[in-house]
Design a protein around this motif. Structure first.
Motif, PDB file in Angstrom:
ATOM      1  N   VAL A  56       0.907  -0.942   0.001  1.00 18.10           N
ATOM      2  CA  VAL A  56       0.009  -0.089  -0.005  1.00 18.10           C
ATOM      3  C   VAL A  56       0.915   1.424  -0.082  1.00 18.10           C
ATOM      4  N   MET A  57       2.024   1.237   0.733  1.00 15.70           N
ATOM      5  CA  MET A  57       2.925   2.225   0.692  1.00 15.70           C
ATOM      6  C   MET A  57       3.530   2.641  -0.681  1.00 15.70           C
ATOM      7  N   GLY A  58       3.849   1.610  -1.475  1.00 18.28           N
ATOM      8  CA  GLY A  58       4.091   1.618  -2.904  1.00 18.28           C
ATOM      9  C   GLY A  58       3.099   2.262  -3.721  1.00 18.28           C
ATOM     10  N   LYS A  59       1.953   1.780  -3.342  1.00 13.09           N
ATOM     11  CA  LYS A  59       0.547   2.491  -4.231  1.00 13.09           C
ATOM     12  C   LYS A  59       0.570   3.855  -3.895  1.00 13.09           C
ATOM     13  N   SER A 111      -5.530   6.928   2.903  1.00 17.83           N
ATOM     14  CA  SER A 111      -6.861   6.730   1.803  1.00 17.83           C
ATOM     15  C   SER A 111      -7.402   7.828   1.249  1.00 17.83           C
ATOM     16  N   ARG A 112      -7.340   9.140   1.649  1.00 15.86           N
ATOM     17  CA  ARG A 112      -7.691  10.047   1.001  1.00 15.86           C
ATOM     18  C   ARG A 112      -6.589  10.435   0.013  1.00 15.86           C
ATOM     19  N   VAL A 113      -5.419  10.342   0.013  1.00 12.42           N
ATOM     20  CA  VAL A 113      -4.508  10.552  -1.022  1.00 12.42           C
ATOM     21  C   VAL A 113      -4.839   9.462  -2.159  1.00 12.42           C
ATOM     22  N   LEU A 114      -4.805   8.266  -1.581  1.00  7.79           N
ATOM     23  CA  LEU A 114      -5.252   6.978  -2.647  1.00  7.79           C
ATOM     24  C   LEU A 114      -6.385   7.223  -3.467  1.00  7.79           C
ATOM     25  N   ALA A 115      -7.391   7.830  -2.735  1.00  5.75           N
ATOM     26  CA  ALA A 115      -8.862   7.924  -3.505  1.00  5.75           C
ATOM     27  C   ALA A 115      -8.507   8.940  -4.653  1.00  5.75           C
ATOM     28  N   LYS A 116      -7.853   9.944  -4.471  1.00  3.65           N
ATOM     29  CA  LYS A 116      -7.870  10.990  -5.500  1.00  3.65           C
ATOM     30  C   LYS A 116      -7.352  10.485  -6.943  1.00  3.65           C
ATOM     31  N   VAL A 117      -6.447   9.536  -6.777  1.00  2.00           N
ATOM     32  CA  VAL A 117      -5.687   8.880  -8.032  1.00  2.00           C
ATOM     33  C   VAL A 117      -6.087   7.645  -8.328  1.00  2.00           C
ATOM     34  N   PHE A 118      -6.602   6.798  -7.466  1.00  2.00           N
ATOM     35  CA  PHE A 118      -7.163   5.427  -7.638  1.00  2.00           C
ATOM     36  C   PHE A 118      -8.431   5.199  -7.006  1.00  2.00           C
ATOM     37  N   PRO A 119      -9.374   6.007  -7.702  1.00  2.00           N
ATOM     38  CA  PRO A 119     -10.767   6.138  -7.156  1.00  2.00           C
ATOM     39  C   PRO A 119     -11.336   4.580  -7.315  1.00  2.00           C
ATOM     40  N   ALA A 120     -11.191   3.638  -8.391  1.00  2.00           N
ATOM     41  CA  ALA A 120     -11.466   2.565  -8.448  1.00  2.00           C
ATOM     42  C   ALA A 120     -10.918   1.477  -7.629  1.00  2.00           C
ATOM     43  N   GLU A 121      -9.927   1.611  -6.991  1.00  2.00           N
ATOM     44  CA  GLU A 121      -9.112   0.537  -6.358  1.00  2.00           C
ATOM     45  C   GLU A 121      -9.077   1.160  -4.793  1.00  2.00           C
ATOM     46  N   VAL A 122      -9.479   2.269  -4.344  1.00  2.00           N
ATOM     47  CA  VAL A 122      -9.171   2.736  -3.059  1.00  2.00           C
ATOM     48  C   VAL A 122      -9.996   1.784  -1.962  1.00  2.00           C
ATOM     49  N   GLN A 123     -11.097   1.353  -2.349  1.00  2.00           N
ATOM     50  CA  GLN A 123     -11.893   0.473  -1.205  1.00  2.00           C
ATOM     51  C   GLN A 123     -11.049  -0.666  -1.090  1.00  2.00           C
ATOM     52  N   GLU A 124     -10.571  -1.311  -1.856  1.00  2.00           N
ATOM     53  CA  GLU A 124     -10.020  -2.574  -1.743  1.00  2.00           C
ATOM     54  C   GLU A 124      -8.549  -2.412  -1.073  1.00  2.00           C
ATOM     55  N   LEU A 125      -7.864  -1.043  -1.488  1.00  2.00           N
ATOM     56  CA  LEU A 125      -6.507  -0.925  -0.869  1.00  2.00           C
ATOM     57  C   LEU A 125      -6.969  -0.502   0.688  1.00  2.00           C
TER      58      LEU A 125
END
Length: 149
Positions: A56-59, A111-125
């Motif tokens: 997740v840190m890599g993502k 999760s907020r940073v991830l959601a902005k770039v990976f909205p389709a993946e953020v829930q699983e991440l």
């Protein structure tokens, strides 16, 4: 609820049925905003989840690289993830987010940073990320007293 005399009489005459509770979405994570010039965030990670946490840190690193948000670019410049290579109490591992310098008023919630770039993946991440923790996250703020440079 405001009850008039008519409403009060009918409320006393008939037993109240509680309305069905609407399905609750997972609560939004609390904002992670630092108030000092240097921030540390301590993350206690289960020993069998270190690979997931590091994935997740890599993502997160990938999200910063792909983001067009100038605040994200600033955040990435000062954000390091460090790990104590020795297990701590309970066999868990301590990962520390070292933020130097802190971006004023920026939200460091992963999760907020991830959601902005990976909205389709953020829930699983977020599911994977959340399952890594053996305890809560501790956020601390620091100020430089003496710089030895």
């Amino acid at each position: 609820v405001v009850l008039t005399s008519v409403g009060l009489a009918s409320a006393q005459a008939a037993p109240q049925q509680a309305p069905a509770a609407p399905a609750q979405a997972a609560p939004a994570p609390q904002a992670r905003v630092f108030t000092g010039e240097i921030g540390l965030m301590f993350n206690v990670i289960k020993p069998d989840k270190t690979a997931d946490f590091e994935m997740v840190m890599g993502k997160l690193k990938e999200a910063f690289a792909k983001s067009d948000d100038p605040v994200h670019k600033q955040m990435a410049q000062g954000w390091r993830v460090i790990k104590n290579p020795e297990p701590i109490q309970g066999g868990n591992y301590l990962y520390v987010f070292l933020i130097d310098p802190v971006v004023k008023d920026a939200d460091y919630t992963v999760s907020r940073v991830l959601a902005k770039v990976f909205p389709a993946e953020v829930q699983e991440l977020f599911k994977v990320y959340s399952a890594c923790f053996a305890g809560g996250v501790t956020l601390q703020n620091y100020t430089t007293v003496v710089n030895m440079k």
